[in-house]
Structures are given as structure tokens and as C-alpha cells.
Design a protein around this motif. Structure first.
Motif, PDB file in Angstrom:
ATOM      1  N   LEU A 120       0.855  -1.204   0.000  1.00 51.17           N
ATOM      2  CA  LEU A 120       0.000   0.000   0.000  1.00 51.17           C
ATOM      3  C   LEU A 120       0.890   1.254   0.000  1.00 51.17           C
ATOM      4  O   LEU A 120       0.681   2.190  -0.772  1.00 51.17           O
ATOM      5  CB  LEU A 120      -0.896  -0.026   1.245  1.00 51.17           C
ATOM      6  N   ASP A 121       1.918   1.233   0.858  1.00 51.96           N
ATOM      7  CA  ASP A 121       2.868   2.359   0.925  1.00 51.96           C
ATOM      8  C   ASP A 121       3.512   2.624  -0.438  1.00 51.96           C
ATOM      9  O   ASP A 121       3.739   3.754  -0.828  1.00 51.96           O
ATOM     10  CB  ASP A 121       3.998   2.055   1.918  1.00 51.96           C
ATOM     11  N   LYS A 122       3.814   1.531  -1.148  1.00 54.24           N
ATOM     12  CA  LYS A 122       4.497   1.686  -2.443  1.00 54.24           C
ATOM     13  C   LYS A 122       3.527   2.063  -3.559  1.00 54.24           C
ATOM     14  O   LYS A 122       3.948   2.252  -4.706  1.00 54.24           O
ATOM     15  CB  LYS A 122       5.192   0.374  -2.823  1.00 54.24           C
ATOM     16  N   GLY A 123       2.230   2.081  -3.250  1.00 52.06           N
ATOM     17  CA  GLY A 123       1.231   2.399  -4.277  1.00 52.06           C
ATOM     18  C   GLY A 123       0.910   1.203  -5.160  1.00 52.06           C
ATOM     19  O   GLY A 123       0.346   1.345  -6.243  1.00 52.06           O
ATOM     20  N   TRP A 124       1.245  -0.007  -4.688  1.00 50.84           N
ATOM     21  CA  TRP A 124       1.020  -1.207  -5.490  1.00 50.84           C
ATOM     22  C   TRP A 124      -0.286  -1.916  -5.129  1.00 50.84           C
ATOM     23  O   TRP A 124      -0.686  -2.869  -5.784  1.00 50.84           O
ATOM     24  CB  TRP A 124       2.193  -2.188  -5.312  1.00 50.84           C
ATOM     25  N   ILE A 125      -0.921  -1.494  -4.036  1.00 49.24           N
ATOM     26  CA  ILE A 125      -2.266  -1.982  -3.701  1.00 49.24           C
ATOM     27  C   ILE A 125      -3.097  -0.741  -3.373  1.00 49.24           C
ATOM     28  O   ILE A 125      -2.610   0.176  -2.717  1.00 49.24           O
ATOM     29  CB  ILE A 125      -2.268  -2.905  -2.465  1.00 49.24           C
ATOM     30  N   THR A 165      -0.515 -15.480 -17.763  1.00 50.64           N
ATOM     31  CA  THR A 165      -0.219 -14.997 -19.115  1.00 50.64           C
ATOM     32  C   THR A 165      -1.406 -14.291 -19.774  1.00 50.64           C
ATOM     33  O   THR A 165      -1.233 -13.618 -20.777  1.00 50.64           O
ATOM     34  CB  THR A 165       0.225 -16.174 -20.023  1.00 50.64           C
ATOM     35  N   LEU A 166      -2.599 -14.457 -19.210  1.00 56.78           N
ATOM     36  CA  LEU A 166      -3.778 -13.808 -19.809  1.00 56.78           C
ATOM     37  C   LEU A 166      -4.192 -12.544 -19.060  1.00 56.78           C
ATOM     38  O   LEU A 166      -5.194 -11.913 -19.400  1.00 56.78           O
ATOM     39  CB  LEU A 166      -4.957 -14.808 -19.848  1.00 56.78           C
ATOM     40  N   ILE A 167      -3.422 -12.177 -18.026  1.00 54.26           N
ATOM     41  CA  ILE A 167      -3.791 -10.982 -17.246  1.00 54.26           C
ATOM     42  C   ILE A 167      -3.183  -9.744 -17.910  1.00 54.26           C
ATOM     43  O   ILE A 167      -2.045  -9.358 -17.649  1.00 54.26           O
ATOM     44  CB  ILE A 167      -3.353 -11.113 -15.772  1.00 54.26           C
ATOM     45  N   ASP A 168      -3.958  -9.151 -18.791  1.00 55.16           N
ATOM     46  CA  ASP A 168      -3.493  -7.921 -19.458  1.00 55.16           C
ATOM     47  C   ASP A 168      -3.958  -6.706 -18.658  1.00 55.16           C
ATOM     48  O   ASP A 168      -4.587  -6.839 -17.618  1.00 55.16           O
ATOM     49  CB  ASP A 168      -3.975  -7.892 -20.919  1.00 55.16           C
ATOM     50  N   GLU A 169      -3.656  -5.508 -19.182  1.00 58.56           N
ATOM     51  CA  GLU A 169      -4.001  -4.282 -18.439  1.00 58.56           C
ATOM     52  C   GLU A 169      -5.497  -4.182 -18.191  1.00 58.56           C
ATOM     53  O   GLU A 169      -5.949  -3.788 -17.112  1.00 58.56           O
ATOM     54  CB  GLU A 169      -3.554  -3.054 -19.241  1.00 58.56           C
ATOM     55  N   PHE A 188       2.527  -9.101 -13.417  1.00 53.53           N
ATOM     56  CA  PHE A 188       2.792  -8.425 -12.137  1.00 53.53           C
ATOM     57  C   PHE A 188       2.672  -6.910 -12.329  1.00 53.53           C
ATOM     58  O   PHE A 188       2.064  -6.213 -11.519  1.00 53.53           O
ATOM     59  CB  PHE A 188       4.221  -8.712 -11.635  1.00 53.53           C
ATOM     60  N   ASP A 189       3.290  -6.430 -13.416  1.00 53.41           N
ATOM     61  CA  ASP A 189       3.301  -4.987 -13.688  1.00 53.41           C
ATOM     62  C   ASP A 189       1.871  -4.468 -13.866  1.00 53.41           C
ATOM     63  O   ASP A 189       1.494  -3.432 -13.303  1.00 53.41           O
ATOM     64  CB  ASP A 189       4.144  -4.752 -14.955  1.00 53.41           C
ATOM     65  N   ASN A 190       1.071  -5.211 -14.639  1.00 54.68           N
ATOM     66  CA  ASN A 190      -0.318  -4.787 -14.858  1.00 54.68           C
ATOM     67  C   ASN A 190      -1.089  -4.730 -13.539  1.00 54.68           C
ATOM     68  O   ASN A 190      -1.875  -3.809 -13.306  1.00 54.68           O
ATOM     69  CB  ASN A 190      -1.021  -5.768 -15.816  1.00 54.68           C
ATOM     70  N   LEU A 191      -0.854  -5.724 -12.670  1.00 59.59           N
ATOM     71  CA  LEU A 191      -1.585  -5.770 -11.394  1.00 59.59           C
ATOM     72  C   LEU A 191      -1.123  -4.665 -10.453  1.00 59.59           C
ATOM     73  O   LEU A 191      -1.931  -4.031  -9.773  1.00 59.59           O
ATOM     74  CB  LEU A 191      -1.402  -7.151 -10.740  1.00 59.59           C
ATOM     75  N   ARG A 192       0.206  -4.404 -10.430  1.00 64.57           N
ATOM     76  CA  ARG A 192       0.720  -3.313  -9.582  1.00 64.57           C
ATOM     77  C   ARG A 192       0.129  -1.986 -10.021  1.00 64.57           C
ATOM     78  O   ARG A 192      -0.317  -1.196  -9.199  1.00 64.57           O
ATOM     79  CB  ARG A 192       2.251  -3.234  -9.687  1.00 64.57           C
ATOM     80  N   LYS A 193       0.125  -1.753 -11.331  1.00 67.04           N
ATOM     81  CA  LYS A 193      -0.389  -0.462 -11.829  1.00 67.04           C
ATOM     82  C   LYS A 193      -1.869  -0.302 -11.510  1.00 67.04           C
ATOM     83  O   LYS A 193      -2.339   0.802 -11.260  1.00 67.04           O
ATOM     84  CB  LYS A 193      -0.170  -0.365 -13.339  1.00 67.04           C
ATOM     85  N   ALA A 194      -2.600  -1.415 -11.527  1.00 63.15           N
ATOM     86  CA  ALA A 194      -4.038  -1.334 -11.218  1.00 63.15           C
ATOM     87  C   ALA A 194      -4.289  -1.353  -9.698  1.00 63.15           C
ATOM     88  O   ALA A 194      -5.380  -1.023  -9.251  1.00 63.15           O
ATOM     89  CB  ALA A 194      -4.768  -2.501 -11.877  1.00 63.15           C
TER      90      ALA A 194
END
Ligand code: SF4
Length: 474
Positions: free
Chosen positions: A65-70, A197-201, A242-248
Motif C-alpha cells: 500500500l505504501d508503495k502504491g502497489w495496492i 499470461t492472460l492478465i493484461d491491463e 505483475f506490472d499490470n496488477l501493480r499499476k491497477a
């Protein structure tokens, strides 16, 4: 500490960033008091491990949460559904259902369900028990999956659903997907075991809007191990997910199958530092390769007993010292006070793409089928009542549940992996059949039985002294 007080503190820490560290310290103390100091019904050393687990999940979630990833919305949703109901059983309406179930049936209702709605998968992993890419792969009708989840909530008072596969996000029936189920059950929390592999933005953003989904994405180690088992290029796609999930802002975990090939990697700190600190995983589930189904021919992939003990030690220190939230289905038996299969011990049952109902993902035998039960006018609760399930619960009760202050060795909790002779003689019934031919064949395979028994004896000789010193004598 009252449970809702804990959740109130959690939400406060989300809303008041300047005071977050102070509130977190208070939560650490209160959790310790509640789980370890005030509990007189379990061994203290077990409660300390439970504290380490819950506290490490808290620290990983707040750190992300602190890092802005959740997002804060996700944490609030997790507090309500996952922490209050699933972990603490603190929602009155659900408690009522659970109390009624126990009064009627004499044992606690399962706490969650694991379902593999489709065998379809877009990868071809070595040793995988469910692997196919055809659209025509066996799958459950959408209305059946819907009913399974609805009854899990309404008849058992549970609100946690684990979805596996195949690849869960390949599931389609009549134009409906898993996302339709996430939408339909906003009061349930879904964890999906996925290759990622199917988790896109777009999918990640949808998960963030819904707030009731957390993918646990499979890795085998780093690039070499992951691509080696799952196919070239998979690792890069996982990092992108991972990147898509962090950004979201969606919390995610990793899921790892420990084998003889990757266990050296799993014994090194840099593996955990990379996924938790750099990639933002909030939790990690570890499964040790089980030689079932297609795995019979790959017995050499099993983690040897001495390495399993080293992984147990790694789990302890990663949680206690690094606050990395990890659970290993076999080495972390103390967290659940033993085996959680057979719908007993507040655990679960598993339903596959054919509707076959199994005690656990790792117990590939079934005495009932959900399609048949529903056709006969029965319910999910009837799936718990066959002799196979009952015998499994009797073993669980005798092993660790009836006398919680004197349980048997919980470093060997598994009814099938760690007590294979007992499983084949005293739990498995003639009515239960294998989920595939190999599962049936191994029951009369003397060499297989001998290898499993040798493993169990060796493991016992290594873990019993640890169990006695670190748990019973403390
Ligand atoms: S049968 Fe083994 S793997 Fe399954 S829940 Fe029990 S301990 Fe865990």
C-alpha cells in the motif's frame, strides 16, 4: 482484542498515512496478544507461527500500500471479506449459518471451496496434472459453477473461493467467464491459481474495480526454471502480469511448486527478496510436487525429505525475520492445525472440470460427482457425507483436532503424502475412483507404495525430533 477492532485499526492505517507506522506497531502488539498470549487452547509454539503468518500478511499488504502497489479500496475489501469472515469468522449472519450447520451435522462447515471449472490451459507444463489447450476441453456448465459458489456461501457460511485449472482465465461457457462470477458474488473473495499470461491491463483494471479477486501467479524460480517447466517466454509474460496488477493496485501472490530441480533456488533469500520486495507479491503459496496423475513417471521430481526440512526452516525465517507471508501446504501444517481436506477442520473440498468431488487437490480420488448430486436433487452438503470423506475427517480428528494441546506431528500433516499407507488402508474406500487411470493404477503398484512409505519414514525420522523440541517441549 475484538476482531472488528483489528479491522478498524487496519482501515485507520489505510486512511491515515502519516500515522500508518504507529498504527501498524499497535496492530502487531494486539495481534500478538490475541493470537499468542490470550490463547490457552493450542500449543504456544503453534500460535507463534500463526501470529508470524498473519502479521507477515499484514506487513506485506501495508508495505505494498505504501508503495502504491495496492489500492486502499482493495485493503478495505480484504478486511471485510477475507480477514473478518474467512480468517476470523466474525460476520454475524455467516456465523449463524455455520452454527446451524454444526448443530445439524456435528462438524464445522468447510471454510472454502476449490474449483477447477475447466481443464483448458494455454501452456504445456512438464509434470502438470491438468494440461490441454483445446477449446473443447472438459468444463463445468456456468450454472453449475454458479450454484456451487452460491451454496458454498449460503449453506456453509463461507466466503472464500479458490479457482484453479487448467488455466482459470481460459474458462468459457455460453459466453460467460469467471469475471461474471466475480461480479455476481461481490461478498465473496476469489483467489485464482493462474499462469498469469492472460492478465493484461484491461483484466487487471477490471479486478481493481471489482476488488474481490487476487491472482496467485505460478513461478518455478527465476527465468530459467519458469521457462524450463512452463515454456520459453512464459517468465516475461508473468513479469508483465505483475506490472499490470501493480499499476491497477490489485494484491497478488505467487504460487510455486517445489521440486527436486528448483529447491536449491527456493532455499536462497534472493528468490524471496525478488518476488516480495521488488515485484510486490503480498503472499506466496508453496506446493511440493506430488507424484500423482501424470506425475507417477516423474517421481524424481519430489523434494527429498532432507530438503523438505530445509524448506521448512526457510519458511520459518522468511516469515519471522523478513515478514514475507508464505504458506507451504505440507510444511505449514501448524497454521491450520493439520490437514484441511475432506471438508473437515474448517477446510475444504475440491471439484474438478468433470464435476468429480475430491477431498483435496492432492488427493485424486472421488466418491461423488456434483453434476450427479444436483441431478438427484441433492446439495453441496451431501458431497461431504460419503464414507471416504467421513473416514478422512475421522483421521484428522484423531491426528490433531480432538486434543489440540497434544496433536501428532504437524510437520507431517498430509493425509496422503505423509501417511500414505494409512491413507490407502484406512481412508480410501472402494467407492472412490481415481481422477484418471494413473491414480487408479498406483493403488495397486507395489513399487509406488514402497517409495511413498520410504519417504514418510525418512521424513518422520527427521521431523519428529524437531516437533518434540520446538513444539511439544516449549
Ligand atoms: S490432504 Fe495433504 S495437501 Fe490436502 S489438505 Fe490435507 S494436508 Fe493438505
Amino acid at each position: 482484542m475484538s476482531n472488528s477492532h483489528f479491522t478498524n485499526l487496519l482501515i485507520k492505517s489505510v486512511k491515515l498515512p502519516p500515522f500508518r507506522r504507529t498504527i501498524l506497531k499497535k496492530m502487531d502488539r494486539e495481534l500478538h496478544r490475541s493470537i499468542v498470549e490470550n490463547d490457552k487452547t493450542h500449543l504456544k509454539a503453534i500460535q507463534e507461527k500463526r501470529y508470524d503468518f498473519v502479521d507477515s500478511m499484514l506487513h506485506m499488504a501495508i508495505g505494498n500500500l505504501d508503495k502504491g502497489w495496492i489500492t486502499s479500496k482493495e485493503i478495505e475489501k480484504l478486511s471485510g471479506i477475507f480477514v473478518e469472515n474467512t480468517m476470523l469468522s466474525n460476520i454475524a449472519s455467516k456465523r449463524e449459518i455455520r452454527d446451524k450447520f454444526k448443530a445439524e451435522h456435528g462438524f464445522s462447515a468447510p471454510n472454502f471451496i476449490t474449483i477447477s471449472p475447466s481443464q483448458a490451459c494455454n501452456l504445456h507444463c512438464y509434470g502438470c496434472y491438468a494440461c490441454s489447450e483445446a477449446d473443447s476441453s472438459p468444463h463445468l456448465p456456468f450454472d453449475v459453477v454458479d450454484r456451487i459458489i452460491g451454496e458454498t456461501r449460503d449453506k456453509w457460511g463461507a466466503s472464500f473461493v479458490v479457482v484453479s485449472g487448467g488455466e482459470p482465465y481460459m474458462y468459457r461457457d455460453g459466453g460467460k467467464t469467471l469475471v461474471d462470477l466475480f461480479e455476481k458474488y461481490p461478498d465473496m473473495f476469489f483467489m485464482t491459481y493462474t499462469n498469469g499470461t492472460l492478465i493484461d491491463e484491461k483484466m487487471a483494471k477490471r479486478f481493481a474495480e471489482l476488488g474481490n479477486v487476487s491472482p496467485a501467479i505460478s513461478v518455478e524460480g527465476f527465468e530459467k526454471e519458469t521457462d524450463g517447466r512452463r515454456g520459453k517466454g512464459t517468465y516475461g509474460k508473468v513479469l508483465k502480469a505483475f506490472d499490470n496488477l501493480r499499476k491497477a493496485g490489485v494484491p497478488f501472490g505467487i504460487s510455486v511448486t517445489a521440486t527436486s530441480r528448483n529447491c536449491e533456488t527456493l532455499l536462497k533469500d534472493d528468490f524471496y527478496d525478488f518476488y516480495f520486495e521488488q515485484q510486490g507479491a503480498t503472499y506466496m503459496w508453496q506446493f511440493q510436487f506430488m507424484p500423482i496423475g501424470r506425475g507417477k513417471g516423474v517421481f524424481d521430481l519430489v523434494v527429498p525429505p532432507d530438503k523438505r526440512v530445509l524448506l521448512y526452516r526457510k519458511w520459518e525465517t522468511q516469515m519471522h525475520e523478513k515478514k514475507h507471508c508464505i504458506a507451504d501446504f505440507w510444511n505449514s501444517g501448524v497454521l491450520t492445525h493439520g490437514c484441511v481436506a475432506y471438508g473437515g477442520n474448517r477446510g475444504y473440498i475440491y471439484i474438478d472440470w468433470n464435476g468429480d468431488i475430491m477431498p483435496c487437490v492432492f488427493v485424486p480420488y472421488s466418491a461423488d460427482n456434483i453434476l450427479k448430486l444436483f441431478e438427484e436433487g441433492k446439495t453441496m452438503t451431501d458431497a461431504l457425507m460419503n464414507t471416504f470423506m467421513r473416514k478422512g475427517r475421522i483421521w484428522q480428528n484423531e491426528y490433531s483436532i480432538n486434543d489440540k494441546m497434544h496433536p501428532q506431528n504437524l510437520l507431517m500433516p498430509c493425509s496422503i503424502r505423509d501417511h500414505y499407507i494409512n491413507f490407502s488402508k484406512n481412508i480410501l474406500t472402494a467407492q472412490a475412483s481415481g481422477e484418471n487411470n494413473e491414480a487408479d493404477e498406483i493403488m495397486s503398484d507395489g513399487e509406488y507404495l514402497q517409495k511413498m512409505d520410504e519417504y514418510d519414514r525418512k521424513l518422520s525420522s527427521l521431523t519428529q525430533p524437531i516437533w518434540e523440541k520446538d513444539y511439544l517441549r516449549r
